[in-house]
Design a protein around this motif. Structure first.
Motif, PDB file in Angstrom:
ATOM      1  N   PRO A 153       0.813  -1.225   0.000  1.00 35.51           N
ATOM      2  CA  PRO A 153       0.000   0.000   0.000  1.00 35.51           C
ATOM      3  C   PRO A 153       0.843   1.272   0.000  1.00 35.51           C
ATOM      4  CG  PRO A 153      -0.878  -1.593   1.527  1.00 35.51           C
ATOM      5  CD  PRO A 153       0.466  -2.126   1.094  1.00 35.51           C
ATOM      6  N   SER A 154       1.943   1.256   0.720  1.00 35.76           N
ATOM      7  CA  SER A 154       2.825   2.419   0.762  1.00 35.76           C
ATOM      8  C   SER A 154       3.432   2.675  -0.603  1.00 35.76           C
ATOM      9  CB  SER A 154       3.926   2.190   1.802  1.00 35.76           C
ATOM     10  OG  SER A 154       4.855   3.253   1.770  1.00 35.76           O
ATOM     11  N   ASN A 155       3.839   1.625  -1.284  1.00 37.52           N
ATOM     12  CA  ASN A 155       4.433   1.773  -2.604  1.00 37.52           C
ATOM     13  C   ASN A 155       3.417   2.268  -3.621  1.00 37.52           C
ATOM     14  OD1 ASN A 155       4.972  -0.002  -5.408  1.00 37.52           O
ATOM     15  ND2 ASN A 155       6.701   1.168  -4.628  1.00 37.52           N
ATOM     16  N   VAL A 156       2.198   1.742  -3.533  1.00 36.66           N
ATOM     17  CA  VAL A 156       1.138   2.164  -4.458  1.00 36.66           C
ATOM     18  C   VAL A 156       0.886   3.656  -4.321  1.00 36.66           C
ATOM     19  CG1 VAL A 156      -1.335   2.017  -4.931  1.00 36.66           C
ATOM     20  CG2 VAL A 156       0.000  -0.074  -4.578  1.00 36.66           C
ATOM     21  N   ALA A 157       0.692   4.110  -3.090  1.00 33.74           N
ATOM     22  CA  ALA A 157       0.453   5.532  -2.860  1.00 33.74           C
ATOM     23  C   ALA A 157       1.663   6.354  -3.292  1.00 33.74           C
ATOM     24  CB  ALA A 157       0.148   5.780  -1.384  1.00 33.74           C
ATOM     25  N   GLY A 158       2.854   5.869  -2.937  1.00 37.73           N
ATOM     26  CA  GLY A 158       4.073   6.594  -3.291  1.00 37.73           C
ATOM     27  C   GLY A 158       4.258   6.728  -4.781  1.00 37.73           C
ATOM     28  N   PHE A 159       3.972   5.660  -5.522  1.00 36.78           N
ATOM     29  CA  PHE A 159       4.125   5.720  -6.970  1.00 36.78           C
ATOM     30  C   PHE A 159       3.213   6.774  -7.579  1.00 36.78           C
ATOM     31  CE2 PHE A 159       2.618   4.753 -11.192  1.00 36.78           C
ATOM     32  CZ  PHE A 159       3.805   4.635 -11.900  1.00 36.78           C
ATOM     33  N   TYR A 160       1.944   6.747  -7.217  1.00 37.56           N
ATOM     34  CA  TYR A 160       1.006   7.677  -7.838  1.00 37.56           C
ATOM     35  C   TYR A 160       1.198   9.117  -7.378  1.00 37.56           C
ATOM     36  CZ  TYR A 160      -1.415   4.325 -10.627  1.00 37.56           C
ATOM     37  OH  TYR A 160      -1.706   3.406 -11.606  1.00 37.56           O
ATOM     38  N   ILE A 161       1.677   9.307  -6.180  1.00 36.64           N
ATOM     39  CA  ILE A 161       2.011  10.656  -5.736  1.00 36.64           C
ATOM     40  C   ILE A 161       3.167  11.196  -6.566  1.00 36.64           C
ATOM     41  CG2 ILE A 161       3.067  11.968  -3.846  1.00 36.64           C
ATOM     42  CD1 ILE A 161       1.304  10.310  -1.937  1.00 36.64           C
ATOM     43  N   LEU A 162       4.189  10.369  -6.788  1.00 39.85           N
ATOM     44  CA  LEU A 162       5.333  10.788  -7.608  1.00 39.85           C
ATOM     45  C   LEU A 162       4.922  11.000  -9.060  1.00 39.85           C
ATOM     46  CD1 LEU A 162       8.132   8.501  -6.132  1.00 39.85           C
ATOM     47  CD2 LEU A 162       8.096  11.004  -6.084  1.00 39.85           C
TER      48      LEU A 162
END
Length: 220
Positions: A91-100
């Motif tokens: 979940p952290s990676n998913v959010a991080g990817f789309y934020i970036l």
């Protein structure tokens, strides 16, 4: 974060309500474009690139390169733990990817003359994250710009249209994420291999999103 890959075996999507879609979109807009704490917003990123590279295209290339490195590092680190850390890390990676990805596209938009303080431009940035589905979202929302993202970004639209567009983007992103879980997770059964694959997939996906954004948001 691979969202366009298909698998013969797909998990049943979890129920996605308006509150989940709205919360996800607000995170993308608030953090990805506005920035928070030490995480610079899109305007600051664009201005920094402009100062280092007076040529517009060179500045855009620098933004893309910067964010490609960031998503690659994020995908790799998330994948290293394998299945042991998958429930927490994914979940952290998913959010991080789309934020970036949101910040990268918004910075490119700034460098091309768009003002990301305007709600229409912010929604247009979100639309580039869902590729060809953007036209359908715009039509369903009743946008006078039709299916054209650039026209949408430069129009003056009602809050109701913007809300429908943002909601449509959030719903489609969350649906894709829900139906791609098995394929994404299966690459991380072997920790190191999972990290390498995760970094590669995230890099390719970001480049695809930025390429699409550059096509849909020409210089104004």
């Amino acid at each position: 974060m691979a969202i366009f890959n298909k698998s013969s075996e797909v998990e049943k999507p979890q129920e996605i309500d308006d509150s989940k879609s709205a919360a996800f979109v607000q995170k993308l807009l608030g953090v990805g474009i506005g920035g928070v704490g030490p995480f610079d917003g899109a305007k600051k990123v664009a201005n920094a690139a402009r100062q280092r590279h007076p040529d517009r295209d060179s500045a855009i290339d620098a933004v893309v390169k910067q964010h490609t490195k960031l998503v690659a590092a994020g995908g790799f680190v998330t994948g290293l733990g394998g299945l042991v850390t998958l429930p927490v890390a994914l979940p952290s990676n998913v959010a991080g990817f789309y934020i970036l990805a949101t910040r990268a596209v918004a910075a490119v938009a700034e460098l091309r003359g768009y003002d990301t303080d305007k709600p229409e431009v912010r929604s247009a940035v979100l639309l580039t994250l869902i590729g060809s589905e953007a036209s359908d979202v715009l039509k369903v929302a009743g946008s006078p710009a039709g299916g054209r993202v650039a026209s949408f970004a430069t129009s003056r639209l009602s809050p109701s249209v913007l809300m429908l567009v943002n909601k449509g983007v959030g719903f489609r992103l969350l649906t894709k994420l829900a139906t791609s879980g098995i394929l994404r997770g299966s690459t991380r059964v072997v920790p190191f291999l999972g990290g390498v694959v995760g970094a590669g997939v995230d890099t390719v996906m970001l480049r695809k999103i930025v390429k699409h954004a550059k096509e849909k948001l020409p210089v104004v």
